[in-house]
Design a protein around this motif. Structure first.
Motif, short mmCIF file in Angstrom:
data_model
loop_
_atom_site.label_atom_id
_atom_site.label_comp_id
_atom_site.label_asym_id
_atom_site.label_seq_id
_atom_site.Cartn_x
_atom_site.Cartn_y
_atom_site.Cartn_z
N ALA A 126 66.81 -13.91 -34.96
CA ALA A 126 66.14 -14.30 -33.57
C ALA A 126 67.25 -15.05 -32.86
CB ALA A 126 64.77 -15.18 -33.43
N ALA A 127 68.09 -16.04 -33.52
CA ALA A 127 69.06 -16.85 -32.77
C ALA A 127 70.07 -15.86 -32.52
CB ALA A 127 69.67 -17.74 -33.78
N MET A 128 70.69 -15.07 -33.15
CA MET A 128 71.71 -14.11 -32.83
C MET A 128 71.20 -13.20 -31.67
SD MET A 128 73.37 -12.62 -36.55
CE MET A 128 72.11 -12.22 -37.41
N ARG A 129 70.22 -12.70 -31.67
CA ARG A 129 69.46 -12.08 -30.70
C ARG A 129 69.46 -12.84 -29.42
NH1 ARG A 129 64.79 -10.61 -33.06
NH2 ARG A 129 63.66 -12.13 -32.21
N GLY A 130 69.04 -13.89 -29.40
CA GLY A 130 68.86 -15.02 -28.32
C GLY A 130 70.44 -15.29 -27.56
N ARG A 131 71.36 -15.55 -28.61
CA ARG A 131 72.47 -15.82 -28.05
C ARG A 131 73.16 -14.47 -27.17
NH1 ARG A 131 77.86 -16.95 -27.99
NH2 ARG A 131 78.71 -15.17 -29.12
N ILE A 132 72.87 -13.44 -28.04
CA ILE A 132 73.37 -12.16 -26.89
C ILE A 132 72.76 -12.10 -25.69
CG2 ILE A 132 73.76 -9.71 -27.15
CD1 ILE A 132 73.66 -10.14 -30.21
N TRP A 133 71.46 -12.44 -25.62
CA TRP A 133 70.78 -12.39 -24.45
C TRP A 133 71.31 -13.53 -23.41
CZ3 TRP A 133 68.59 -8.35 -22.52
CH2 TRP A 133 67.71 -7.44 -23.28
N ASP A 134 71.60 -14.70 -23.92
CA ASP A 134 72.34 -15.71 -23.11
C ASP A 134 73.83 -15.22 -22.43
OD1 ASP A 134 70.06 -17.42 -23.55
OD2 ASP A 134 71.27 -18.66 -25.04
N MET A 135 74.43 -14.76 -23.47
CA MET A 135 75.80 -14.26 -23.01
C MET A 135 75.68 -13.30 -22.12
SD MET A 135 77.90 -16.43 -24.18
CE MET A 135 76.87 -17.49 -24.02
N ARG A 136 74.82 -12.41 -22.05
CA ARG A 136 74.49 -11.28 -20.99
C ARG A 136 74.23 -11.93 -19.66
NH1 ARG A 136 74.33 -6.12 -22.31
NH2 ARG A 136 73.87 -5.57 -24.61
N ARG A 137 73.47 -12.93 -19.74
CA ARG A 137 73.34 -13.45 -18.52
C ARG A 137 74.47 -14.37 -17.89
NH1 ARG A 137 71.38 -18.11 -18.28
NH2 ARG A 137 70.83 -18.14 -20.55
N CYS A 138 75.08 -15.03 -18.86
CA CYS A 138 76.29 -15.96 -18.26
C CYS A 138 77.25 -14.93 -17.91
CB CYS A 138 76.83 -16.73 -19.41
SG CYS A 138 75.56 -17.90 -19.99
N PHE A 139 77.63 -13.75 -18.47
CA PHE A 139 78.54 -13.02 -18.22
C PHE A 139 78.42 -12.23 -16.72
CE2 PHE A 139 80.61 -8.58 -19.07
CZ PHE A 139 81.98 -9.10 -18.81
N VAL A 140 77.20 -12.05 -16.30
CA VAL A 140 76.87 -11.58 -15.16
C VAL A 140 76.97 -12.67 -14.13
CG1 VAL A 140 74.81 -10.59 -13.63
CG2 VAL A 140 75.22 -9.76 -16.03
N ALA A 141 76.53 -13.80 -14.47
CA ALA A 141 76.56 -14.90 -13.24
C ALA A 141 78.04 -15.26 -13.26
CB ALA A 141 75.92 -16.12 -13.87
N GLY A 142 79.09 -15.06 -14.32
CA GLY A 142 80.25 -15.67 -14.39
C GLY A 142 81.19 -14.68 -13.57
N LEU A 143 80.73 -13.47 -13.66
CA LEU A 143 81.50 -12.49 -12.89
C LEU A 143 81.11 -12.82 -11.33
CD1 LEU A 143 80.94 -9.18 -15.07
CD2 LEU A 143 83.11 -10.25 -14.49
N ALA A 144 80.04 -12.81 -10.94
CA ALA A 144 79.73 -12.95 -9.44
C ALA A 144 80.23 -14.35 -9.12
CB ALA A 144 77.93 -13.46 -9.28
#
Ligand code: LMR
Length: 397
Positions: free
Chosen positions: A312-330
Motif C-alpha cells: 500500500a505504501a509503494m502504491r501510495g507513493r506512485i500515486w503521489d508522484m503522479r500528482r507531483c509530476f503533473v503539478a511540477g510540469l505545469a
C-alpha cells in the motif's frame, strides 16, 4: 564461428539500465526499467521479506532440488493471492500452478506449453505492449500479431478497435492481456470493459493469457485482480502469469508463476504434466529462495499484514508522484496537458515524448526514459522532480 558476429542490439529496457550505470553524471535520473524506488531513490528490501529471510535461514535444513513445478505450498499461496480465499475454480481442482523464474520465465514456459499443445496458434499482443512479449513468444516458435489498444494522440484506450479486432480472430488463438498497470501505457481496462472482452474471448473460443506482473500497485491487491477474475468467471480456460518482482521487490530472486485454469480437474493435471515437461527441458526446476520468502510471508498473518502495508505504501507513493509530476510540469511552464498521467495506473506512463525528445533527455540531461516515451513514475522523487520537469520543459518547447 564467433569471429564474424556483429553486436546484437541492446535491449530497449535493460540496455538502458546498463547505459545508466556507465553514465558518470552525478545528477543522472533513471526512469527506464520498471523498478520501484522509495522517496530516497533506493529500491528497498521490504521489511516483511527481511523477516521471512531470517526465519528461512533459521529453519531450512536442505538445499536439495524442488519439484519440477516448485513447492505445493507456494502454488497454493499464489492461487490464494490471485483468486482470493475459497474460489470455486481453486476448490474444484481446476487450477494448477508452476513456480517459474520470474514473470518472464513464466511467459516463456507458457509460450513453450502453447507451442507444444497448439503449434499453429498465433499470439496477439496489444499495440503497444511490453517490448519483451514479442521476443519471448517468438523465441517459443509462435506466430505473433498485434491488436489495437491505445490511441497515443488522445492518450486513451482504443477499446472499440480492440474489440473489433478480437472479434475477427480464429478460435484457439492466444490473446495476451495485462492484468493491471498496463505496460507501457498505464491505461487499464475498466471492469465493464473486462466483461466485454471476456464475452468476445468466450464467443470466439480464444485462449486468454493474462500477464499479471503488478498486482497491488494500481488500486489494491484484490481490486487489481478483479478484471482477471471477471474473465475467469466466463472462461473455461485461462493462462495467468504472475510475478513477485514488483509487489515483493524480489527482482533479482526471479520468482513468479504460471497458473492454468482448466475445464476439469483431470484436464488441469494433464496440462500441468505438459508444463512440467517444458520446464524440465528448459531449466529443470526452479530456484527456491524467492518462493520460500513469498510462501513464508503469505503463510503468516503477521508478515502478510505487514507486507500488505508495504504494498500500500509503494502504491501510495506512485500515486503521489503522479500528482507531483503533473503539478511540477505545469509549474515549470509546460503548456501541454499532462493530466492523463494522474488517470493511469501502476509504475508506467506513456508521456507522448518523441524518440528525439527521449534522446535529448538522455544525452543532454542524463535522464533515462524508454524510447517509446514510457517513464517509470516510481523512479521520480521529490529531489529529482524539479530537474526532471525543467528538462522536460526544455525538450518539449
Ligand atoms: C519493465 O518493463 O521495465 C520491467 O518489466 C523490467 C523488464 O524486465 O523489462
Amino acid at each position: 564461428m564467433f569471429d564474424d558476429l556483429q553486436m546484437a542490439p541492446p535491449d530497449p529496457i535493460l540496455g538502458l539500465e546498463e547505459a545508466f550505470k556507465r553514465d558518470p553524471n552525478p545528477a543522472k535520473i533513471n526512469l527506464a526499467a520498471g523498478v520501484y524506488k522509495n522517496a530516497r531513490g533506493i529500491t528497498p528490501i521490504l521489511n516483511s521479506v527481511k523477516q521471512a529471510e531470517a526465519l528461512i535461514l533459521k529453519q531450512e535444513t536442505s538445499k536439495s532440488y524442488l519439484g519440477i513445478d516448485g513447492m505445493p505450498e507456494y502454488a497454493a499461496a499464489v492461487q490464494k493471492l490471485i483468486f482470493g480465499a475459497d474460489h470455486p475454480a481453486v476448490a474444484g481442482g481446476l487450477v494448477v500452478t508452476a513456480h517459474t523464474p520470474g514473470g518472464t520465465g513464466g511467459l516463456r514456459v507458457a509460450g513453450d506449453f502453447i507451442k507444444k499443445i497448439n503449434p499453429g496458434a498465433t499470439v496477439w499482443v496489444s499495440q503497444p505492449t511490453w517490448p519483451n512479449h514479442p521476443n519471448v513468444f517468438r523465441a517459443a516458435g509462435l506466430n505473433l500479431q498485434i491488436y489495437p489498444y491505445f490511441k497515443a494522440a488522445s492518450n486513451s484506450l482504443a477499446f472499440d478497435e480492440m474489440l473489433a479486432a478480437l472479434r475477427q480472430l480464429p478460435a484457439k488463438d492466444v490473446v495476451v492481456l495485462h492484468g493491471s498497470c498496463h505496460n507501457p501505457t498505464g491505461a487499464d481496462l475498466s471492469l465493464a470493459q473486462w466483461a466485454e472482452v471476456a464475452g468476445v474471448v468466450a464467443e470466439r473460443g480464444l485462449l486468454p493469457l493474462v500477464d499479471f506482473a503488478y498486482q497491488g500497485l494500481a488500486d489494491g491487491l484484490r481490486e487489481d485482480a478483479a478484471g482477471l477474475l471477471t474473465l475467469c468467471g466466463r472462461e473455461r480456460e485461462v493462462v495467468i502469469v504472475n510475478s513477485f518482482s514488483k509487489n515483493f521487490g524480489l527482482y533479482n530472486e526471479r520468482v513468479g508463476a504460471l497458473t492454468l485454469v482448466c475445464g476439469s480437474a483431470a484436464a488441469a493435471q494433464a496440462a500441468l504434466s505438459h508444463v512440467k515437461t517444458v520446464i524440465r527441458a528448459n531449466y529443470s526446476n526452479p530456484p527456491a529462495h524467492g518462493a520460500e520468502i513469498v510462501t513464508t510471508v503469505l503463510g503468516s498473518p503477521e508478515l502478510s499484514a505487514e507486507w500488505e502495508g508495504e504494498v500500500a505504501a509503494m502504491r501510495g507513493r506512485i500515486w503521489d508522484m503522479r500528482r507531483c509530476f503533473v503539478a511540477g510540469l505545469a509549474e515549470a511552464g509546460v503548456e501541454r496537458d499532462f493530466s492523463f498521467i494522474q488517470r493511469q495506473h501502476g509504475m508506467f506512463s506513456f508521456t507522448g515524448l518523441t524518440k528525439e525528445q527521449v534522446r535529448r533527455l538522455r544525452e543532454e540531461f542524463s535522464i533515462y526514459v524508454v524510447d517509446s516515451g514510457r517513464i517509470n513514475v516510481a523512479g521520480i522523487t521529490e529531489q529529482n522532480l524539479p530537474a526532471l520537469c525543467e528538462a522536460m520543459t526544455q525538450v518539449i518547447q
